[in-house]
Write an enzyme that holds these catalytic residues in place. Structure first.
Site, PDB file in Angstrom:
ATOM      1  N   VAL A  18       6.983   1.664  -3.215  1.00 19.54           N
ATOM      2  CA  VAL A  18       6.353   2.961  -2.970  1.00 19.54           C
ATOM      3  C   VAL A  18       5.432   2.812  -1.764  1.00 19.54           C
ATOM      4  O   VAL A  18       4.694   1.820  -1.673  1.00 19.54           O
ATOM      5  CB  VAL A  18       5.512   3.409  -4.188  1.00 19.54           C
ATOM      6  CG1 VAL A  18       4.751   4.691  -3.901  1.00 19.54           C
ATOM      7  CG2 VAL A  18       6.397   3.597  -5.409  1.00 19.54           C
ATOM      8  N   PHE A  19       5.473   3.789  -0.864  1.00 20.81           N
ATOM      9  CA  PHE A  19       4.557   3.781   0.278  1.00 20.81           C
ATOM     10  C   PHE A  19       3.408   4.745  -0.001  1.00 20.81           C
ATOM     11  O   PHE A  19       3.634   5.914  -0.338  1.00 20.81           O
ATOM     12  CB  PHE A  19       5.285   4.192   1.560  1.00 20.81           C
ATOM     13  CG  PHE A  19       4.376   4.260   2.766  1.00 20.81           C
ATOM     14  CD1 PHE A  19       3.842   3.102   3.309  1.00 20.81           C
ATOM     15  CD2 PHE A  19       4.048   5.481   3.348  1.00 20.81           C
ATOM     16  CE1 PHE A  19       2.994   3.151   4.418  1.00 20.81           C
ATOM     17  CE2 PHE A  19       3.210   5.548   4.461  1.00 20.81           C
ATOM     18  CZ  PHE A  19       2.678   4.373   4.992  1.00 20.81           C
ATOM     19  N   TYR A  21      -0.162   6.577   1.329  1.00 24.86           N
ATOM     20  CA  TYR A  21      -0.924   6.946   2.525  1.00 24.86           C
ATOM     21  C   TYR A  21      -2.211   7.680   2.175  1.00 24.86           C
ATOM     22  O   TYR A  21      -3.027   7.961   3.051  1.00 24.86           O
ATOM     23  CB  TYR A  21      -0.069   7.828   3.459  1.00 24.86           C
ATOM     24  CG  TYR A  21       0.428   9.092   2.776  1.00 24.86           C
ATOM     25  CD1 TYR A  21       1.631   9.093   2.074  1.00 24.86           C
ATOM     26  CD2 TYR A  21      -0.318  10.259   2.808  1.00 24.86           C
ATOM     27  CE1 TYR A  21       2.071  10.237   1.419  1.00 24.86           C
ATOM     28  CE2 TYR A  21       0.115  11.406   2.171  1.00 24.86           C
ATOM     29  CZ  TYR A  21       1.317  11.390   1.480  1.00 24.86           C
ATOM     30  OH  TYR A  21       1.745  12.525   0.822  1.00 24.86           O
ATOM     31  N   GLY A  22      -2.375   8.019   0.876  1.00 23.93           N
ATOM     32  CA  GLY A  22      -3.564   8.756   0.437  1.00 23.93           C
ATOM     33  C   GLY A  22      -4.215   8.062  -0.739  1.00 23.93           C
ATOM     34  O   GLY A  22      -4.487   6.854  -0.691  1.00 23.93           O
ATOM     35  N   SER A  23      -4.425   8.817  -1.820  1.00 26.45           N
ATOM     36  CA  SER A  23      -5.164   8.265  -2.969  1.00 26.45           C
ATOM     37  C   SER A  23      -4.459   7.059  -3.581  1.00 26.45           C
ATOM     38  O   SER A  23      -5.104   6.222  -4.219  1.00 26.45           O
ATOM     39  CB  SER A  23      -5.374   9.341  -4.044  1.00 26.45           C
ATOM     40  OG  SER A  23      -4.142   9.729  -4.605  1.00 26.45           O
ATOM     41  N   GLU A  97       1.586  13.505  -8.874  1.00 23.33           N
ATOM     42  CA  GLU A  97       1.857  14.175  -7.592  1.00 23.33           C
ATOM     43  C   GLU A  97       2.568  15.518  -7.821  1.00 23.33           C
ATOM     44  O   GLU A  97       3.353  15.962  -6.988  1.00 23.33           O
ATOM     45  CB  GLU A  97       2.706  13.263  -6.693  1.00 23.33           C
ATOM     46  CG  GLU A  97       2.129  11.868  -6.473  1.00 23.33           C
ATOM     47  CD  GLU A  97       0.837  11.861  -5.664  1.00 23.33           C
ATOM     48  OE1 GLU A  97       0.660  12.717  -4.803  1.00 23.33           O
ATOM     49  OE2 GLU A  97      -0.014  10.979  -5.926  1.00 23.33           O
TER      50      GLU A  97
HETATM   51  C1  SIN Z   1      -0.176   9.030  -1.491  1.00 25.97           C
HETATM   52  O1  SIN Z   1      -1.294   8.560  -1.662  1.00 25.97           O
HETATM   53  O2  SIN Z   1       0.729   8.298  -1.018  1.00 25.97           O
HETATM   54  C2  SIN Z   1       0.175  10.426  -1.887  1.00 25.97           C
HETATM   55  C3  SIN Z   1      -0.879  11.446  -1.586  1.00 25.97           C
HETATM   56  C4  SIN Z   1      -2.085  11.376  -2.491  1.00 25.97           C
HETATM   57  O3  SIN Z   1      -1.925  11.293  -3.716  1.00 25.97           O
HETATM   58  O4  SIN Z   1      -3.218  11.409  -1.980  1.00 25.97           O
END
Ligand code: SIN
Length: 185
Positions: A18-19, A21-23, A97
């Protein structure tokens, strides 16, 4: 894997990444066997996803991150190799999500040495979904971040935890820095 979305009954490979980019960078919430810095080319991180659950509510939506296609951009983040029951992790992530995100599988470059490119699952806001806001002035994003709250906490905490995590990983992102300059003191 050349599919865009993974059907619920898809036979999953033994090794699954899994990639984030946020939380998911600072709070993955699932077990993993490997965690590596990685990047996704031609996508950009943006606060263009409204949140009516985690960081806002239907009356006063907050803002969370999504990715948007952006020729020449690079989004740096974290790649996780899922440990154990992949189906259970995907159910967890689908629920987390749920606010307008869809599963996509994209080629992600793991930062070396040794570097390698792997297809990974990425949760990206569906641009046709009502929660996708599209381009928003930085000042408006900053105001929303400052005042919003949801079931996972304040929107400003989401921003601060993101900024701290990116700093820790030595990742710089002009969109995130630009917002910092516009947040009220
Ligand atoms: C992520 O972190 O990859 C998805 C976006 C989020 O949940 O902030």
């Amino acid at each position: 894997m050349d599919y865009q979305t993974i059907p619920k009954n898809h036979r999953l490979p033994g090794e699954f990444w899994v990639f984030a980019y946020g939380s998911l960078i600072w709070n993955p919430g699932f077990k993993y066997t490997q965690r590596k810095k990685a990047c996704l080319r031609n996508w950009a991180r943006r606060f263009w996803q409204a949140s009516t659950d985690h960081r806002g509510n239907p009356e006063a939506p907050g803002r969370v991150l999504t990715l948007v296609p952006h020729e020449g951009a690079t989004c740096e983040g974290i790649a996780y190799q899922i440990h154990g029951n992949i189906e259970a992790t995907l159910s967890y992530l689908d629920h987390r999500e749920r606010g307008g995100y869809q599963r996509q599988v994209l080629p992600v470059e793991i930062t070396g040495p040794p570097g390698e490119t792997r297809d990974m699952l990425v949760y990206i806001g569906d641009s046709q979904h009502p929660l996708f806001t599209g381009p928003t002035p930085i000042g408006d994003i900053s105001r929303i971040l400052t005042r919003s709250h949801g079931e996972s906490g304040s929107n400003l905490d989401y921003y601060r935890e993101l900024a701290t995590a990116l700093h820790r990983e030595n990742i710089s992102d002009p969109h995130i820095t630009h917002i910092a300059r516009n947040l009220p003191a």
